[in-house]
Motif scaffolding. Structure first.
Motif, PDB file in Angstrom:
ATOM      1  N   GLU A  83      13.665   2.474  -6.652  1.00 24.40           N
ATOM      2  CA  GLU A  83      14.605   1.363  -6.754  1.00 24.40           C
ATOM      3  C   GLU A  83      14.904   0.814  -5.354  1.00 24.40           C
ATOM      4  O   GLU A  83      14.901   1.559  -4.372  1.00 24.40           O
ATOM      5  N   PRO A  84      15.192  -0.495  -5.258  1.00 28.78           N
ATOM      6  CA  PRO A  84      15.545  -1.064  -3.957  1.00 28.78           C
ATOM      7  C   PRO A  84      17.013  -0.853  -3.638  1.00 28.78           C
ATOM      8  O   PRO A  84      17.825  -0.573  -4.516  1.00 28.78           O
ATOM      9  N   THR A  85      17.336  -0.999  -2.368  1.00 23.85           N
ATOM     10  CA  THR A  85      18.731  -1.049  -1.944  1.00 23.85           C
ATOM     11  C   THR A  85      18.977  -2.424  -1.348  1.00 23.85           C
ATOM     12  O   THR A  85      18.094  -3.014  -0.729  1.00 23.85           O
ATOM     13  N   LEU A 135      15.212   6.335  -2.155  1.00 24.88           N
ATOM     14  CA  LEU A 135      14.250   7.387  -2.496  1.00 24.88           C
ATOM     15  C   LEU A 135      14.872   8.493  -3.345  1.00 24.88           C
ATOM     16  O   LEU A 135      14.152   9.344  -3.879  1.00 24.88           O
ATOM     17  N   LYS A 136      16.198   8.473  -3.513  1.00 29.15           N
ATOM     18  CA  LYS A 136      16.864   9.488  -4.339  1.00 29.15           C
ATOM     19  C   LYS A 136      16.993   9.035  -5.795  1.00 29.15           C
ATOM     20  O   LYS A 136      17.281   9.848  -6.671  1.00 29.15           O
ATOM     21  N   ALA A 137      16.794   7.739  -6.036  1.00 29.24           N
ATOM     22  CA  ALA A 137      16.930   7.201  -7.387  1.00 29.24           C
ATOM     23  C   ALA A 137      15.654   7.439  -8.189  1.00 29.24           C
ATOM     24  O   ALA A 137      14.575   7.652  -7.614  1.00 29.24           O
ATOM     25  N   PRO A 138      15.747   7.407  -9.516  1.00 29.41           N
ATOM     26  CA  PRO A 138      14.527   7.518 -10.343  1.00 29.41           C
ATOM     27  C   PRO A 138      13.574   6.373 -10.013  1.00 29.41           C
ATOM     28  O   PRO A 138      13.983   5.257  -9.721  1.00 29.41           O
ATOM     29  N   ARG A 139      12.283   6.664 -10.086  1.00 28.68           N
ATOM     30  CA  ARG A 139      11.271   5.656  -9.819  1.00 28.68           C
ATOM     31  C   ARG A 139      11.012   4.837 -11.083  1.00 28.68           C
ATOM     32  O   ARG A 139      11.158   5.336 -12.196  1.00 28.68           O
ATOM     33  N   THR A 159       0.821  -1.213   0.000  1.00 25.25           N
ATOM     34  CA  THR A 159       0.000   0.000   0.000  1.00 25.25           C
ATOM     35  C   THR A 159       0.855   1.263   0.000  1.00 25.25           C
ATOM     36  O   THR A 159       0.507   2.262  -0.630  1.00 25.25           O
ATOM     37  N   ASP A 160       1.966   1.239   0.695  1.00 25.22           N
ATOM     38  CA  ASP A 160       2.880   2.379   0.738  1.00 25.22           C
ATOM     39  C   ASP A 160       3.527   2.554  -0.640  1.00 25.22           C
ATOM     40  O   ASP A 160       4.177   1.636  -1.143  1.00 25.22           O
ATOM     41  N   PRO A 161       3.393   3.721  -1.278  1.00 27.56           N
ATOM     42  CA  PRO A 161       3.983   3.918  -2.613  1.00 27.56           C
ATOM     43  C   PRO A 161       5.502   3.889  -2.623  1.00 27.56           C
ATOM     44  O   PRO A 161       6.106   3.790  -3.699  1.00 27.56           O
ATOM     45  N   ASP A 162       6.124   3.911  -1.440  1.00 29.67           N
ATOM     46  CA  ASP A 162       7.581   3.833  -1.379  1.00 29.67           C
ATOM     47  C   ASP A 162       8.082   2.428  -1.069  1.00 29.67           C
ATOM     48  O   ASP A 162       9.283   2.236  -0.843  1.00 29.67           O
ATOM     49  N   VAL A 163       7.180   1.440  -1.053  1.00 31.10           N
ATOM     50  CA  VAL A 163       7.656   0.052  -1.069  1.00 31.10           C
ATOM     51  C   VAL A 163       8.471  -0.117  -2.347  1.00 31.10           C
ATOM     52  O   VAL A 163       8.000   0.222  -3.436  1.00 31.10           O
TER      53      VAL A 163
END
Length: 380
Positions: free
Chosen positions: A214-216, A227-231, A160-164
């Motif tokens: 992107e994942p780390t 969160l700094k990388a392109p989505r 649900t979180d858009p930053d997953v």
């Protein structure tokens, strides 16, 4: 073991626990080798799960003379390649769902295993539930009469979180469908087992969160997000609902969602027949709700059956009723069925044929979504 993530842990727990749960097994598993994509993942997985060695070359693992059974717990796109290599080398194959990215690939895997004479099973662990065993018995005995409708849900809010972060599960060439294949496949397997083959489907899908970061680090459950990388664009469904017709004349609906706000994890089914009905919620795994039209008027209504030793494999865990079992315990039941089928030279319940039929439904639902119409399924 090909893969070292969460399902590698679940499968290994099943193999390690099966003898202590059942008292005896036809085989005592030897944990020979674990393979994964990097030395870091493979070595850490082998060390934590107790495999004798590790490798980054899955082909070397499945070709080893010391390996009899290959367990595939990789991202979906690798299932076919690993399984076909294992089958070609005479290994029995235990593969997580969905079996393949396409129905044609799933059928090819089934046909190859049949030709080679090896055993196969798919990780539809919810089929092993003692409640499902009792539901199968009630339906087969005719106590519910003619089955009229099936309703199933598998929904959760993990994404649900858009930053997953964006992982392989959001990329079509690696995972195929999204919530449909990851969650819906389990409910489809239950529907096919309890009600029988489907003849047509009509679905709708939505992708509500269009991009993810992107994942780390690792790329499975629990990945961090950069969160700094392109989505990246999400390429498959967040939620899919579809209707179906069954060959028996029954109808039904299935909902799957990875963005079901407020539903941390929810799986349920309801079956309605001419003489009765069943309701089951996975989180209330110790109970099955049953309604029978033949009950006296003063006792009409759903009754709760407390699951106990007379239901399926429950008694292997507890000698008295009402104690909840967990998902990992269902995996232990699945491993027991797997080892017994190999020893008895019989087809396991939930083999590659069943995985192929589930893949057919997944494919036709996606076709229906794309074409916005009812789509027929092939007859078997």
């Amino acid at each position: 073991m090909i893969g070292s993530g969460l399902m590698a842990k679940s499968h290994t727990m099943g193999y390690r626990n099966v003898e202590s749960v059942y008292g005896t097994t036809p085989f005592r598993p030897r944990f020979e080798v674990l393979a994964d994509a990097t030395a870091e993942l493979a070595s850490a997985g082998a060390r934590s799960l107790g495999y004798q060695r590790w490798t980054t070359d899955w082909r070397e693992a499945v070709r080893s003379d010391r390996v009899d059974v290959v367990n595939i717990v990789t991202p979906n796109f690798l299932h076919k390649e690993v399984a076909m290599e294992a089958i070609a080398n005479g290994k029995h194959v235990y593969c997580e769902k969905p079996l393949a990215l396409t129905a044609a690939d799933a059928k090819e895997m089934h046909d190859a295993a049949q030709a080679a004479g090896v055993k196969t099973i798919v990780g539809f662990n919810y089929l092993r539930n003692p409640a499902i065993a009792e539901a199968r018995r009630l339906i087969a005995s005719g106590e519910l009469g003619d089955i009229w409708t099936f309703t199933g849900r598998f929904v959760l809010d993990a994404c649900t979180d858009p930053d997953v972060p964006f992982t392989w599960r959001f990329e079509r060439k690696l995972s195929g469908s999204g919530a449909l294949g990851d969650l819906g496949a389990h409910i489809i397997s239950l529907a096919l087992t309890l009600v029988g083959p489907m003849t047509s489907v009509a679905g709708q899908s939505r992708t509500f969160i269009k991009t993810r970061p992107e994942p780390t680090g690792v790329f499975g459950y629990g990945s961090g997000a950069d969160l700094k990388a392109p989505r990246r664009d999400v390429e498959n469904d967040d939620a899919t609902t579809f209707l179906m017709d069954f060959a028996s004349g029954a109808s039904g609906s299935i909902e799957s969602s990875r963005v079901a706000t407020g539903r941390t994890w929810h799986q349920s089914i309801e079956i309605i027949g001419s003489k009765g009905a069943l309701q089951f919620v996975q989180q209330d795994i110790h109970t099955l709700r049953l309604y029978l039209t033949g009950d006296p008027l003063e006792r009409k209504g759903y009754r709760e059956i407390e699951l106990g030793p007379s239901h399926g494999d429950y008694g292997a865990f507890w000698p008295f009723a009402g104690v909840p079992l967990g998902v990992h315990e269902l995996k232990t039941i699945e491993v027991h069925e797997w080892l017994c089928a190999i020893a008895e030279d019989r087809t396991p319940d939930g083999d590659f044929k069943d995985g192929w039929h589930v893949a057919e439904v997944l494919e036709k639902v996606e076709q229906s979504v794309a074409e916005r119409r009812w789509v027929d399924l092939p007859a078997y």
